[in-house]
Design an enzyme around this catalytic site. Structure first.
Site, mmCIF file in Angstrom:
data_model
loop_
_atom_site.group_PDB
_atom_site.id
_atom_site.type_symbol
_atom_site.label_atom_id
_atom_site.label_comp_id
_atom_site.label_asym_id
_atom_site.label_seq_id
_atom_site.Cartn_x
_atom_site.Cartn_y
_atom_site.Cartn_z
ATOM 1 N N GLY A 1 0.842 -1.201 0.000
ATOM 2 C CA GLY A 1 0.000 0.000 0.000
ATOM 3 C C GLY A 1 0.871 1.242 0.000
ATOM 4 C CB THR A 2 4.054 1.989 1.774
ATOM 5 O OG1 THR A 2 3.506 1.735 3.066
ATOM 6 C CG2 THR A 2 5.068 3.110 1.855
ATOM 7 C CG ASN B 1 -4.331 4.490 9.531
ATOM 8 O OD1 ASN B 1 -4.673 5.530 8.959
ATOM 9 N ND2 ASN B 1 -3.193 4.395 10.174
ATOM 10 C CD GLN C 1 -6.701 0.146 7.796
ATOM 11 O OE1 GLN C 1 -7.527 -0.724 8.079
ATOM 12 N NE2 GLN C 1 -5.447 0.058 8.173
ATOM 13 C CB SER D 1 -2.280 -2.986 1.279
ATOM 14 O OG SER D 1 -1.260 -3.784 1.801
ATOM 15 C CB ALA D 2 -2.369 -8.444 -0.514
ATOM 16 C CG HIS D 3 -0.667 -6.394 4.997
ATOM 17 N ND1 HIS D 3 -0.778 -6.035 6.319
ATOM 18 C CD2 HIS D 3 -0.173 -5.317 4.350
ATOM 19 C CE1 HIS D 3 -0.342 -4.775 6.458
ATOM 20 N NE2 HIS D 3 0.031 -4.328 5.275
ATOM 21 C CB THR E 1 10.785 -10.446 -11.968
ATOM 22 O OG1 THR E 1 11.762 -10.193 -12.973
ATOM 23 C CG2 THR E 1 10.146 -11.800 -12.219
ATOM 24 C CB CYS F 1 2.707 2.923 10.946
ATOM 25 S SG CYS F 1 2.032 1.995 9.587
HETATM 26 N N1 PLP Z 1 -2.428 3.421 4.094
HETATM 27 C C1 PLP Z 1 -3.178 3.085 5.171
HETATM 28 C C2 PLP Z 1 -4.433 3.837 5.459
HETATM 29 C C3 PLP Z 1 -2.774 2.029 5.997
HETATM 30 O O1 PLP Z 1 -3.502 1.708 7.064
HETATM 31 C C4 PLP Z 1 -1.568 1.350 5.688
HETATM 32 C C5 PLP Z 1 -1.076 0.274 6.573
HETATM 33 O O2 PLP Z 1 -1.359 0.210 7.737
HETATM 34 C C6 PLP Z 1 -0.858 1.736 4.549
HETATM 35 C C7 PLP Z 1 -1.300 2.785 3.787
HETATM 36 C C8 PLP Z 1 0.421 1.044 4.163
HETATM 37 O O3 PLP Z 1 0.143 -0.205 3.577
HETATM 38 P P1 PLP Z 1 1.302 -1.331 3.546
HETATM 39 O O4 PLP Z 1 1.408 -1.860 4.935
HETATM 40 O O5 PLP Z 1 0.803 -2.352 2.559
HETATM 41 O O6 PLP Z 1 2.527 -0.654 3.080
#
Ligand code: PLP
Length: 409
Positions: free
Chosen positions: A73-74, A153, A181, A201-203, A239, A329
């Site tokens: 996601g980042t 988040n 989120q 983001s997948a996780h 890749t 984070c």
């Molecule tokens: N954006 C939001 C709102 C998030 O909550 C998060 C992760 O907690 C991210 C971005 C970052 O995603 P990733 O952990 O896949 O880098």
């Protein structure tokens, strides 16, 4: 044998769904081809890549050609912001975002600011909502991009994203939303929502860590931030992480199929916590909007214990319950006040004091009952040792007001 743990931190990350694991396994074993190769092994991998792209596209009602895989996601957030700025060359140097964004957005903006880009950070109200009128007033002739998250988040508040995106479109400015989120938890439809770029983001949706995607509406000018062999139609070379991408595709497909029933189930569990906690703990208050919030998301404060939130987290952890004090984070900045709560009007002491309880696919009524049983005991223990005094300002019936602003703010 140790007792079963209760995981209530699904906004930090979600456990892998066993169906996702099954979808990933072939890529750790027999399906090893490089999707760029022309032989059979490569073609087989490429078909799987196409399938995952279609699965992610279906979650957003997008065209598969508008989905680009990334490593998180980042990275999707970085690509959206930097890619739009770089694509437009020298014209315009202004980004509009909000004060409650994830660091993936805020830090990227900060780094652009150092290079002369101007950033307007829209304020939040005490519920965590961004006012569309504030956005409308923030445009300049030089505005290149608006980036406002779909759901927060830390507090779980969901923005009026259609209205915000519509305003950007009316100004002819691309609109990005960090939906990390929100995607897979609440419906997103890019055919009806005027969003031009969207990160996921997948996780966060029972898929693997280290894989994400960026939706880029056809025709949106965007430049790569990673250069190389031209994968992902030149926008994101490297890749492909095939196991991760297959996992994301499967996770997206499950979310598409199960979202509405699952959201209804989670809202019930969430509201059981929101409605029961004030009876058990009169000094508790809900943070974030009472109704415009993610289905499984609860964010609580406890008047007089704001300085003790980490101790509360650790004592719940000892009792077998995993929650967080804000976001994963911020574990790197555990003693700093949350920028989200500060933007919502909390003073620095109270901005350190939230307890985030986020429910997910594998939580049950029993988990919620156990949490509601253990929480009052832990609060009572902490109250007997708390160092932060209960004052008339942070005591009392907080629940009605969703979020108690300190006096004078
Ligand atoms: N954006 C939001 C709102 C998030 O909550 C998060 C992760 O907690 C991210 C971005 C970052 O995603 P990733 O952990 O896949 O880098």
């Amino acid at each position: 044998m140790s007792a079963r743990r209760i995981y209530l931190d699904n906004s930090a990350t979600t456990p892998l769904d066993p169906r996702v694991v099954q979808a990933m396994l072939p890529f750790l074993d027999s399906v090893f081809g490089n999707p760029s190769s022309l032989h059979q092994e490569g073609r087989e991998a490429h078909e799987c890549l196409d399938r995952a792209r279609s699965q992610v596209a279906a979650l957003l009602n997008a065209d598969p050609g508008e989905i680009f895989f990334t490593a998180s996601g980042t990275e999707s957030d970085n690509l959206a912001l930097t890619g739009i700025i770089e694509a437009r060359g020298g014209s315009g140097n202004h980004i509009i975002t909000s004060a409650i964004e994830h660091p993936a957005i805020l830090e990227t903006c900060r780094s652009h600011q150092k290079r002369g880009v101007e950033v307007t950070s829209l304020p939040s109200d005490s519920d965590g909502l961004i006012d569309p009128d504030e956005l409308a007033r923030a445009f300049r002739p030089t505005t290149r991009l608006v980036s406002i998250m779909t759901a927060n988040n830390v507090v779980g508040t969901v923005q009026p994203i259609n209205e915000l995106a519509r305003i950007a479109r009316d100004h002819g400015v691309p609109f990005h939303t960090d939906a990390v989120q929100a995607a897979g938890r609440i419906p997103i439809n890019v055919q009806t929502q005027p969003v031009d770029l969207l990160s996921l983001s997948a996780h966060k949706i029972y898929g693997p860590k280290g894989v994400g995607a960026l939706f880029v509406r056809k025709g949106t000018p965007i430049a790569p931030i990673i250069n190389g062999g031209g994968q992902e139609r030149g926008l994101r070379s490297a890749t492909e992480n095939m196991a991760g991408i297959a996992g994301l595709g499967c996770a997206a497909e499950i979310a598409s199929a199960e979202m509405s029933a699952e959201a209804a189930r989670l809202v019930k569990l969430r509201d059981r916590i929101i409605e029961t906690v004030p009876d058990l703990l009169p000094n508790a208050y809900l943070i974030g909007h009472r109704h415009r919030r993610l289905p499984g998301h609860v964010c609580l404060g406890f008047a007089g214990l704001e300085g003790e939130s980490i101790r509360l987290l650790l004592s719940l952890d000892e009792a077998g319950i995993a929650v967080s004090t804000g976001s994963a984070c911020s574990a790197h900045h555990a003693h700093q006040p949350s920028h989200v709560l500060q933007a919502m009007g909390f003073d620095p002491v109270r901005a350190r004091g939230s307890l985030r309880v986020t429910l997910g696919r594998f939580n049950t009524d029993t988990d919620v009952e156990a949490f509601l049983r253990v929480l009052p005991k832990k609060i009572k223990e902490l109250r007997s040792i708390a160092t932060y005094p209960i004052t008339s300002n942070n005591q009392g019936k907080h629940y009605e007001s969703h979020c108690e602003r300190p006096a004078g703010t």
